[in-house]
Design a protein around this motif. Structure first.
Motif, PDB file in Angstrom:
ATOM      1  N   THR A  73       0.854  -1.185   0.000  1.00 32.83           N
ATOM      2  CA  THR A  73       0.000   0.000   0.000  1.00 32.83           C
ATOM      3  C   THR A  73       0.891   1.237   0.000  1.00 32.83           C
ATOM      4  O   THR A  73       2.009   1.206   0.508  1.00 32.83           O
ATOM      5  CB  THR A  73      -0.965   0.015   1.207  1.00 32.83           C
ATOM      6  N   ASP A  74       0.403   2.305  -0.605  1.00 28.03           N
ATOM      7  CA  ASP A  74       1.107   3.582  -0.624  1.00 28.03           C
ATOM      8  C   ASP A  74       0.367   4.552   0.297  1.00 28.03           C
ATOM      9  O   ASP A  74      -0.861   4.512   0.380  1.00 28.03           O
ATOM     10  CB  ASP A  74       1.157   4.155  -2.039  1.00 28.03           C
ATOM     11  N   GLU A  78       0.888  11.985   6.733  1.00 31.06           N
ATOM     12  CA  GLU A  78      -0.376  12.670   7.017  1.00 31.06           C
ATOM     13  C   GLU A  78      -1.519  11.664   7.136  1.00 31.06           C
ATOM     14  O   GLU A  78      -2.366  11.775   8.018  1.00 31.06           O
ATOM     15  CB  GLU A  78      -0.702  13.672   5.909  1.00 31.06           C
ATOM     16  N   ILE A  79      -1.535  10.680   6.261  1.00 30.01           N
ATOM     17  CA  ILE A  79      -2.562   9.638   6.310  1.00 30.01           C
ATOM     18  C   ILE A  79      -2.436   8.833   7.598  1.00 30.01           C
ATOM     19  O   ILE A  79      -3.433   8.502   8.235  1.00 30.01           O
ATOM     20  CB  ILE A  79      -2.472   8.717   5.072  1.00 30.01           C
ATOM     21  N   LEU A  80      -1.204   8.523   8.015  1.00 32.35           N
ATOM     22  CA  LEU A  80      -1.000   7.781   9.262  1.00 32.35           C
ATOM     23  C   LEU A  80      -1.524   8.567  10.457  1.00 32.35           C
ATOM     24  O   LEU A  80      -2.137   7.993  11.355  1.00 32.35           O
ATOM     25  CB  LEU A  80       0.472   7.446   9.468  1.00 32.35           C
ATOM     26  N   GLU A  81      -1.287   9.870  10.490  1.00 30.41           N
ATOM     27  CA  GLU A  81      -1.785  10.703  11.591  1.00 30.41           C
ATOM     28  C   GLU A  81      -3.303  10.622  11.699  1.00 30.41           C
ATOM     29  O   GLU A  81      -3.858  10.513  12.784  1.00 30.41           O
ATOM     30  CB  GLU A  81      -1.383  12.161  11.386  1.00 30.41           C
ATOM     31  N   LYS A  86      -6.579   2.924  13.685  1.00 29.14           N
ATOM     32  CA  LYS A  86      -7.444   2.340  12.662  1.00 29.14           C
ATOM     33  C   LYS A  86      -6.607   1.451  11.743  1.00 29.14           C
ATOM     34  O   LYS A  86      -5.404   1.324  11.909  1.00 29.14           O
ATOM     35  CB  LYS A  86      -8.111   3.442  11.844  1.00 29.14           C
ATOM     36  N   TYR A  87      -7.255   0.874  10.754  1.00 33.45           N
ATOM     37  CA  TYR A  87      -6.577  -0.009   9.807  1.00 33.45           C
ATOM     38  C   TYR A  87      -6.394   0.674   8.456  1.00 33.45           C
ATOM     39  O   TYR A  87      -7.235   1.447   8.026  1.00 33.45           O
ATOM     40  CB  TYR A  87      -7.393  -1.285   9.595  1.00 33.45           C
ATOM     41  N   ILE A  88      -5.289   0.352   7.796  1.00 24.31           N
ATOM     42  CA  ILE A  88      -5.030   0.767   6.425  1.00 24.31           C
ATOM     43  C   ILE A  88      -5.007  -0.512   5.598  1.00 24.31           C
ATOM     44  O   ILE A  88      -4.325  -1.480   5.948  1.00 24.31           O
ATOM     45  CB  ILE A  88      -3.683   1.515   6.310  1.00 24.31           C
ATOM     46  N   SER A  89      -5.737  -0.532   4.500  1.00 27.58           N
ATOM     47  CA  SER A  89      -5.837  -1.735   3.674  1.00 27.58           C
ATOM     48  C   SER A  89      -4.574  -1.969   2.867  1.00 27.58           C
ATOM     49  O   SER A  89      -3.935  -1.029   2.386  1.00 27.58           O
ATOM     50  CB  SER A  89      -7.026  -1.632   2.717  1.00 27.58           C
ATOM     51  N   LEU A  90      -4.206  -3.248   2.713  1.00 28.10           N
ATOM     52  CA  LEU A  90      -3.100  -3.675   1.868  1.00 28.10           C
ATOM     53  C   LEU A  90      -3.693  -4.327   0.621  1.00 28.10           C
ATOM     54  O   LEU A  90      -4.729  -4.982   0.696  1.00 28.10           O
ATOM     55  CB  LEU A  90      -2.219  -4.681   2.612  1.00 28.10           C
ATOM     56  N   CYS A  97      -6.045  -7.534   0.405  1.00 26.06           N
ATOM     57  CA  CYS A  97      -5.513  -8.821   0.865  1.00 26.06           C
ATOM     58  C   CYS A  97      -5.079  -8.795   2.321  1.00 26.06           C
ATOM     59  O   CYS A  97      -4.554  -9.780   2.826  1.00 26.06           O
ATOM     60  CB  CYS A  97      -4.356  -9.273  -0.018  1.00 26.06           C
ATOM     61  N   GLY A  98      -5.276  -7.687   3.004  1.00 25.83           N
ATOM     62  CA  GLY A  98      -4.890  -7.618   4.409  1.00 25.83           C
ATOM     63  C   GLY A  98      -5.025  -6.205   4.927  1.00 25.83           C
ATOM     64  O   GLY A  98      -5.414  -5.289   4.198  1.00 25.83           O
ATOM     65  N   LYS A  99      -4.702  -6.044   6.211  1.00 21.47           N
ATOM     66  CA  LYS A  99      -4.813  -4.731   6.837  1.00 21.47           C
ATOM     67  C   LYS A  99      -3.605  -4.478   7.724  1.00 21.47           C
ATOM     68  O   LYS A  99      -3.095  -5.386   8.355  1.00 21.47           O
ATOM     69  CB  LYS A  99      -6.091  -4.641   7.657  1.00 21.47           C
ATOM     70  N   LEU A 100      -3.202  -3.225   7.769  1.00 21.18           N
ATOM     71  CA  LEU A 100      -2.101  -2.758   8.598  1.00 21.18           C
ATOM     72  C   LEU A 100      -2.708  -1.856   9.659  1.00 21.18           C
ATOM     73  O   LEU A 100      -3.404  -0.898   9.331  1.00 21.18           O
ATOM     74  CB  LEU A 100      -1.113  -1.983   7.737  1.00 21.18           C
ATOM     75  N   LYS A 101      -2.496  -2.173  10.930  1.00 20.42           N
ATOM     76  CA  LYS A 101      -3.059  -1.350  12.009  1.00 20.42           C
ATOM     77  C   LYS A 101      -1.991  -0.380  12.512  1.00 20.42           C
ATOM     78  O   LYS A 101      -0.890  -0.777  12.855  1.00 20.42           O
ATOM     79  CB  LYS A 101      -3.557  -2.190  13.161  1.00 20.42           C
ATOM     80  N   ILE A 102      -2.350   0.890  12.561  1.00 18.04           N
ATOM     81  CA  ILE A 102      -1.476   1.921  13.087  1.00 18.04           C
ATOM     82  C   ILE A 102      -1.765   2.015  14.582  1.00 18.04           C
ATOM     83  O   ILE A 102      -2.805   2.512  14.986  1.00 18.04           O
ATOM     84  CB  ILE A 102      -1.717   3.279  12.399  1.00 18.04           C
ATOM     85  N   VAL A 103      -0.842   1.493  15.393  1.00 22.71           N
ATOM     86  CA  VAL A 103      -1.059   1.409  16.839  1.00 22.71           C
ATOM     87  C   VAL A 103      -0.723   2.723  17.513  1.00 22.71           C
ATOM     88  O   VAL A 103      -1.453   3.219  18.357  1.00 22.71           O
ATOM     89  CB  VAL A 103      -0.208   0.262  17.449  1.00 22.71           C
ATOM     90  N   GLU A 104       0.392   3.307  17.160  1.00 23.22           N
ATOM     91  CA  GLU A 104       0.841   4.523  17.816  1.00 23.22           C
ATOM     92  C   GLU A 104       1.549   5.374  16.783  1.00 23.22           C
ATOM     93  O   GLU A 104       2.370   4.901  16.014  1.00 23.22           O
ATOM     94  CB  GLU A 104       1.818   4.153  18.937  1.00 23.22           C
ATOM     95  N   TYR A 105       1.214   6.636  16.759  1.00 25.22           N
ATOM     96  CA  TYR A 105       1.872   7.528  15.803  1.00 25.22           C
ATOM     97  C   TYR A 105       2.801   8.428  16.554  1.00 25.22           C
ATOM     98  O   TYR A 105       2.525   8.939  17.581  1.00 25.22           O
ATOM     99  CB  TYR A 105       0.844   8.348  15.021  1.00 25.22           C
TER     100      TYR A 105
END
Length: 105
Positions: A73-74, A78-81, A86-90, A97-105
């Protein structure tokens, strides 16, 4: 499996982080330990710089090591903030095909 974080520089993506291989459980997926990386290392303090997160599967067949891109994923910092907690789709070839969870920024 392992993950790679790349940063766009001069029109190409350059690796800024590569994880150790994680163990893949085909029921729950692959899990890695939390990683802390300085903002300066990730995007050179430019929150609008393009980043790419990639997940590779690692296989050894007859002594030859193959690295197969599973999903990617690209995004920007700013998107991470905006997506902390929440989750970002892969995606793989345009299909989720999956999700990436941003736990702490």
């Amino acid at each position: 499996m392992y993950k790679i974080l790349r940063i766009r520089e001069m029109g190409e993506f350059v690796t800024v982080f590569k994880s150790k291989r994680g163990k893949n459980d085909y029921v729950t997926g692959c899990r890695w330990d939390m990683q802390k990386i300085a903002l300066k290392e990730i995007c050179r303090n430019d929150k609008k710089r393009s980043l790419r997160f990639e997940v590779y599967e690692w296989r050894r067949i007859k002594g030859i090591v193959y690295e197969i891109l599973i999903c990617e994923t690209d995004f920007t910092m700013e998107i991470l903030e905006k997506n902390e907690g929440k989750y970002i789709s892969l995606y793989s070839k345009g299909v989720g095909c999956g999700k990436l969870k941003i736990v702490e920024y």
